[in-house]
Design a protein around this motif. Structure first.
Motif, PDB file in Angstrom:
ATOM      1  N   CYS A  30       0.831  -1.212   0.000  1.00 40.16           N
ATOM      2  CA  CYS A  30       0.000   0.000   0.000  1.00 40.16           C
ATOM      3  C   CYS A  30       0.861   1.256   0.000  1.00 40.16           C
ATOM      4  CB  CYS A  30      -0.946   0.010   1.200  1.00 40.16           C
ATOM      5  SG  CYS A  30      -2.310  -1.136   1.044  1.00 40.16           S
ATOM      6  N   ASP A  33       2.458   1.636  -3.453  1.00 41.16           N
ATOM      7  CA  ASP A  33       1.465   2.133  -4.409  1.00 41.16           C
ATOM      8  C   ASP A  33       1.225   3.629  -4.211  1.00 41.16           C
ATOM      9  OD1 ASP A  33       1.026  -0.206  -5.861  1.00 41.16           O
ATOM     10  OD2 ASP A  33      -0.603  -0.872  -4.545  1.00 41.16           O
ATOM     11  N   ARG A  34       1.117   4.058  -2.966  1.00 44.50           N
ATOM     12  CA  ARG A  34       0.863   5.467  -2.660  1.00 44.50           C
ATOM     13  C   ARG A  34       2.027   6.347  -3.142  1.00 44.50           C
ATOM     14  NH1 ARG A  34      -1.754   4.940   1.634  1.00 44.50           N
ATOM     15  NH2 ARG A  34      -0.060   4.192   2.957  1.00 44.50           N
ATOM     16  N   GLU A  35       3.253   5.932  -2.866  1.00 46.26           N
ATOM     17  CA  GLU A  35       4.425   6.731  -3.236  1.00 46.26           C
ATOM     18  C   GLU A  35       4.688   6.733  -4.743  1.00 46.26           C
ATOM     19  OE1 GLU A  35       6.582   8.575  -1.364  1.00 46.26           O
ATOM     20  OE2 GLU A  35       5.601   8.179   0.550  1.00 46.26           O
ATOM     21  N   HIS A  37       2.462   6.290  -7.161  1.00 43.87           N
ATOM     22  CA  HIS A  37       1.314   6.785  -7.938  1.00 43.87           C
ATOM     23  C   HIS A  37       1.648   8.088  -8.673  1.00 43.87           C
ATOM     24  CE1 HIS A  37      -2.846   7.341  -9.072  1.00 43.87           C
ATOM     25  NE2 HIS A  37      -2.761   8.577  -8.631  1.00 43.87           N
ATOM     26  N   ALA A  38       2.402   8.962  -8.045  1.00 45.45           N
ATOM     27  CA  ALA A  38       2.751  10.243  -8.669  1.00 45.45           C
ATOM     28  C   ALA A  38       3.560  10.058  -9.956  1.00 45.45           C
ATOM     29  CB  ALA A  38       3.540  11.107  -7.679  1.00 45.45           C
ATOM     30  N   GLY A  40       2.925   7.495 -12.033  1.00 49.05           N
ATOM     31  CA  GLY A  40       2.110   6.679 -12.923  1.00 49.05           C
ATOM     32  C   GLY A  40       2.389   5.193 -12.809  1.00 49.05           C
ATOM     33  N   GLY A  42       2.465   1.546 -10.165  1.00 49.11           N
ATOM     34  CA  GLY A  42       2.107   0.856  -8.941  1.00 49.11           C
ATOM     35  C   GLY A  42       3.267  -0.040  -8.549  1.00 49.11           C
ATOM     36  N   ASP A  45       4.012  -2.652 -11.204  1.00 54.19           N
ATOM     37  CA  ASP A  45       4.640  -2.041 -12.383  1.00 54.19           C
ATOM     38  C   ASP A  45       6.127  -1.840 -12.132  1.00 54.19           C
ATOM     39  OD1 ASP A  45       2.032  -1.705 -13.494  1.00 54.19           O
ATOM     40  OD2 ASP A  45       1.832   0.217 -12.468  1.00 54.19           O
TER      41      ASP A  45
END
Length: 151
Positions: A30, A33-35, A37-38, A40, A42, A45
């Motif tokens: 989590c 994913d949060r960090e 996200h900026a 583009g 996950g 990825d």
């Protein structure tokens, strides 16, 4: 009042250890994913880009040295990433759409598909790598273990 049998205690501790591992994994994913996200991306990825960017020992293919191109067969990626085949295909599709990887036919076996990191993928990976490693250090850092992610 029920008294717990002594032989059940190790089993309960084992089950709690498993739950603790799952907790650390979920919280770390989590946070990743949060960090990411900026940028583009996950966590999954990034894992694909990271494997491709690291390359591998070419000894696996019999000709020595590092793979400078970051090219893997999809099955090889699947063995290094804990995703189902369909989930991995979706991740590769997103990365390809964003120009971070390219897919092509395997020269040795035309039924196989190779995935290669692009120059844009290398740039994105180098931008995000320090952030991903900082999250890992914060969540899993030396001596902190599971306590690092407990509220």
């Amino acid at each position: 009042m029920a008294v717990e049998k002594p032989e059940c205690l190790p089993e309960r501790l084992l089950a709690q250890e498993w739950r603790d591992i799952l907790d650390v994994h979920a919280r770390t994913m989590c946070e990743l994913d949060r960090e990411l996200h900026a940028f583009g991306l996950g966590a999954s990825d990034f894992e694909v880009l990271d494997l491709l960017a690291q390359g591998r020992d070419e000894g696996d293919r019999g000709d020595g040295g590092k793979d400078p191109y970051g090219s893997f067969r999809v099955q090889e990626l699947a063995s290094g990433i804990h995703l189902s085949q369909s989930a991995l295909s979706r991740v590769i599709g997103r990365l390809e759409k964003d120009g971070l990887v390219a897919r092509g036919m395997c020269a040795q076996d035309r039924r196989g598909v190779r995935v290669e990191i692009t120059d844009a993928g290398r740039v994105r990976h180098s931008e995000v790598l320090p952030i991903q490693r900082a999250v890992l250090a914060r969540m899993l850092g030396s001596g902190r273990g599971r306590d690092a992610v407990r509220p």
